[in-house]
Design an enzyme around this catalytic site. Sequence first.
Site, PDB file in Angstrom:
ATOM      1  N   THR A  47       0.814  -1.219   0.000  1.00 49.30           N
ATOM      2  CA  THR A  47       0.000   0.000   0.000  1.00 49.30           C
ATOM      3  C   THR A  47       0.847   1.268   0.000  1.00 49.30           C
ATOM      4  O   THR A  47       1.956   1.281   0.563  1.00 49.30           O
ATOM      5  CB  THR A  47      -0.897   0.023   1.261  1.00 49.30           C
ATOM      6  OG1 THR A  47      -1.492   1.324   1.396  1.00 49.30           O
ATOM      7  CG2 THR A  47      -0.108  -0.242   2.540  1.00 49.30           C
TER       8      THR A  47
ATOM      9  N   TYR B 192      -1.794   0.436  10.068  1.00 47.66           N
ATOM     10  CA  TYR B 192      -2.053  -0.270   8.804  1.00 47.66           C
ATOM     11  C   TYR B 192      -0.813  -0.215   7.909  1.00 47.66           C
ATOM     12  O   TYR B 192      -0.306  -1.247   7.463  1.00 47.66           O
ATOM     13  CB  TYR B 192      -3.263   0.358   8.093  1.00 47.66           C
ATOM     14  CG  TYR B 192      -3.436  -0.125   6.679  1.00 47.66           C
ATOM     15  CD1 TYR B 192      -3.769  -1.449   6.421  1.00 47.66           C
ATOM     16  CD2 TYR B 192      -3.249   0.732   5.592  1.00 47.66           C
ATOM     17  CE1 TYR B 192      -3.909  -1.903   5.110  1.00 47.66           C
ATOM     18  CE2 TYR B 192      -3.388   0.291   4.289  1.00 47.66           C
ATOM     19  CZ  TYR B 192      -3.718  -1.030   4.058  1.00 47.66           C
ATOM     20  OH  TYR B 192      -3.850  -1.475   2.768  1.00 47.66           O
TER      21      TYR B 192
END
Length: 336
Positions: free
Chosen positions: A123, A147
């Site tokens: 990501t 995250y």
Amino acid sequence: MTGSPKPTVLVTGGGGYIGSHAVLALRDAGWPVVVLDDESNSTGVLVPQGVPYIKGSIADRPLVAGLLREHGIGAIMHFAGSMLVAESVTDPLKYYRNNTLASHALLEEMIAAGVPHIVFSSTAAIYGAPERLPIEEGDPKLPINPYGASKWMTEQMLADAARVHDFNYAALRYFNVAGADPDLRAGQIGKTSTHIVKIATEAALAKRPHVDVFGTDYPTPDGSCVRDYIHVSDLAAAHVAALEQLIADPDENLVLNCGYGTGLSVIEVLDALDVVCQRKVPRAIGSRRPGDPPQLVASNRALVETLDWTPAHADIHQIISDALAWERKLKNGKPV
Ligand code: UDP
């Protein structure tokens, strides 16, 4: 790849949004596929008929060891994990468990079984709030939430392990993934909607009263946040191209940003929604959402130069109209 038969690909998280599009892209290109998904954010409804589907966790080592062996898995595409930034702040250990620790378990089983290739779902969140744009792969990794940190740890684990074990890997760093399969075989059905394109299409279909614009006081041209939106089917195609490249050159790993290299503001996305809908979808200007970096735009030079990949849907209007068509198919969050 010509001549040699395509190995069977285990798609972890293949019941979810991006994973299900990867399953379609693999199948369309003739790859045998097996899906493993724990249904934490899906139901199996997006997995095509005829694809072996196992409900379970990547952290269940006996299960994973058994299915790698029984299905003769020759490559893994690893999507399974948790992906809500805000939740990662309030429940960080869930993210280190589901993303980092579970990937560690999968990796050990993969190495033990001798599976030679893995494509990993990473990501742009690993870059945090970058100082310069567009973001290059070598830029500092300073995630600003658990995250991003959990995914960056997994990338580091892959890099270290690939140096001493017999596999190669691709880490694909997604920017903002949106849209749906243009043939409407899959789309977003997650239990919670947080992403702007999904929310915007729900508002367009009166499933919610309006879209909130989270902040118009950022240092950007119109004050709203800028992101690099990539059509989910183009992203899925990049996964297949990455796997082909891993097989073609087993001595090389791939670390690639996945975006179009074009920034669009939240307001520009909502203006595009109005164009697609031919009316003004109600929007409300709200305050900033904590943790949002002002601008994230990929340099996709490495992606375009390294892989046999040309985007086929690089237009925000198409992204929105495919997402909208898919949203129309959903009743109570399920495709009908
Ligand atoms: N956003 C917004 N309204 C919403 C959802 C998101 O204004 O209802 C904004 C969000 O603040 C960010 C951009 O849209 O600037 C993209 O957010 P999204 O959650 O889609 O993806 P992220 O970039 O956080 O991964």
